[in-house]
Enzyme design. Structure first.
Site, short mmCIF file in Angstrom:
data_model
loop_
_atom_site.label_atom_id
_atom_site.label_comp_id
_atom_site.label_asym_id
_atom_site.label_seq_id
_atom_site.Cartn_x
_atom_site.Cartn_y
_atom_site.Cartn_z
N SER A 232 0.84 -1.20 0.00
CA SER A 232 0.00 0.00 0.00
C SER A 232 0.88 1.26 0.00
O SER A 232 1.63 1.48 -0.94
CB SER A 232 -0.96 -0.03 1.18
OG SER A 232 -2.04 0.84 0.96
N LYS B 232 -21.43 18.11 9.12
CA LYS B 232 -20.28 18.43 9.96
C LYS B 232 -19.87 17.27 10.86
O LYS B 232 -18.69 17.12 11.18
CB LYS B 232 -20.58 19.66 10.82
CG LYS B 232 -19.38 20.18 11.60
CD LYS B 232 -18.25 20.57 10.66
CE LYS B 232 -17.04 21.05 11.44
NZ LYS B 232 -15.89 21.28 10.54
#
Length: 308
Positions: free
Chosen positions: A120, A172
């Site tokens: 990765s 949010k």
């Protein structure tokens, strides 16, 4: 609190502040001169850079970028070998490391050598090198992006805990873990992850000189052995650190070389407290913030999980 306790508290905070201040006198944030430690060989200098463990963050990231910058600017360093033994880490930090290594590779030969794991983000960083050596049994690949977001609303219910979230902005509290993701929130996060994934594909295609469609076919997140990676074009050849160091010297036109690595210079704080200090500078800073900050804070902060 009586007067004696106030005096004791202020004295303690003063000591912590002094420790933090002394630590900042060490050349950590600015460009620092790394000391060289010889490893083996005689001749022109080949530098070993090491990317081990999770992709570094904060001061450890600054240290790695500083080493890469010094290696690039030091005319006595003829070539660099990068040892990667990392499962990856944060998207932003990985890209910062790749950019620094790419600039280094454009200035002088850079050859990567895999340890047991270069997957990765570890593989992402290695694609900046001109060539990649890998043990046949190394674990690599895992080209993709992941986000792990714990969702604890069920646990809070069992504990009888209720949390009130005050917000301005409908999304949010997205990925805060306090409630399941809505379909809209999943779409927003997936679009963000798609951008990071496409950047990963681009870096592999550029670094390995492979067609983008070919990289996409390999980038479903699966792991590959080092032997498979060579056959697929994700690495150049099977080999180990010493083989990669020899190849870096060869690319630099060196008939003989000595391998060196950088060592962190001692700062003033470390010199005063010694190698076995009971707490780090970062811990001292965190303690100072904990003891002095207000209990209610408004922040521009994303509460979701990290990408790696």
């Amino acid at each position: 609190m009586n007067q004696k306790r106030w005096v004791a508290l202020f004295l303690f905070l003063g000591v912590v502040a002094l420790v933090v201040g002394l630590g900042r006198l060490s050349p950590r944030g600015a460009e620092r001169a790394w000391r060289e430690v010889p490893l083996y060989g005689q001749g022109e200098k080949v530098l070993l850079l090491e990317l081990k463990g999770s992709i570094p963050t904060d001061k450890a990231l600054e240290d790695f970028l500083s080493q890469a910058r010094q290696a690039r600017e030091d005319p006595s360093v003829q070539a660099v070998v990068l040892l990667v033994d990392s499962p990856g880490g944060g998207v932003t930090e990985t890209e910062a490391i790749h950019r620094a290594l790419k600039a280094l590779a454009e200035a002088k030969p850079l050859v990567a050598a895999f340890g047991s794991v270069a997957a990765s983000g570890g593989y992402y960083a290695a694609t900046a090198a001109r060539e990649i050596f890998t043990p046949p049994t190394a674990l690599t690949g895992s080209i993709g992006v992941i986000s792990v977001i714990p969702e604890v609303s069920g646990l809070l219910d069992k504990l009888g805990l209720k949390l009130e979230v005050l917000k301005e902005g409908a999304l949010k509290d997205m990925a805060s873990g306090l409630k399941p993701l809505t379909p809209e929130e999943k779409r927003v996060l997936q679009a963000y992850m798609r951008e990071a994934y496409e950047l990963f594909l681009k870096r592999v295609a550029e670094g390995r000189d492979l067609p983008l469609e070919r990289v996409k076919a390999l980038a479903d997140g699966r792991i590959y052995s080092g032997k498979q990676a060579v056959a697929l074009g994700l690495a150049n050849r099977e080999g180990y650190l010493e083989d990669a160091a020899k190849r870096a010297a060869e690319l630099a036109g060196l008939s003989a070389f000595r391998l060196v690595r950088y060592q962190k210079p001692k700062g003033l704080l470390q010199g005063l407290l010694g190698e076995e200090s009971p707490f780090s500078l970062g811990e001292a800073e965190a303690l100072l913030r904990l003891l002095t900050q207000s209990r209610f804070r408004l922040e521009y902060r994303y509460l979701g999980g990290g990408l790696w």
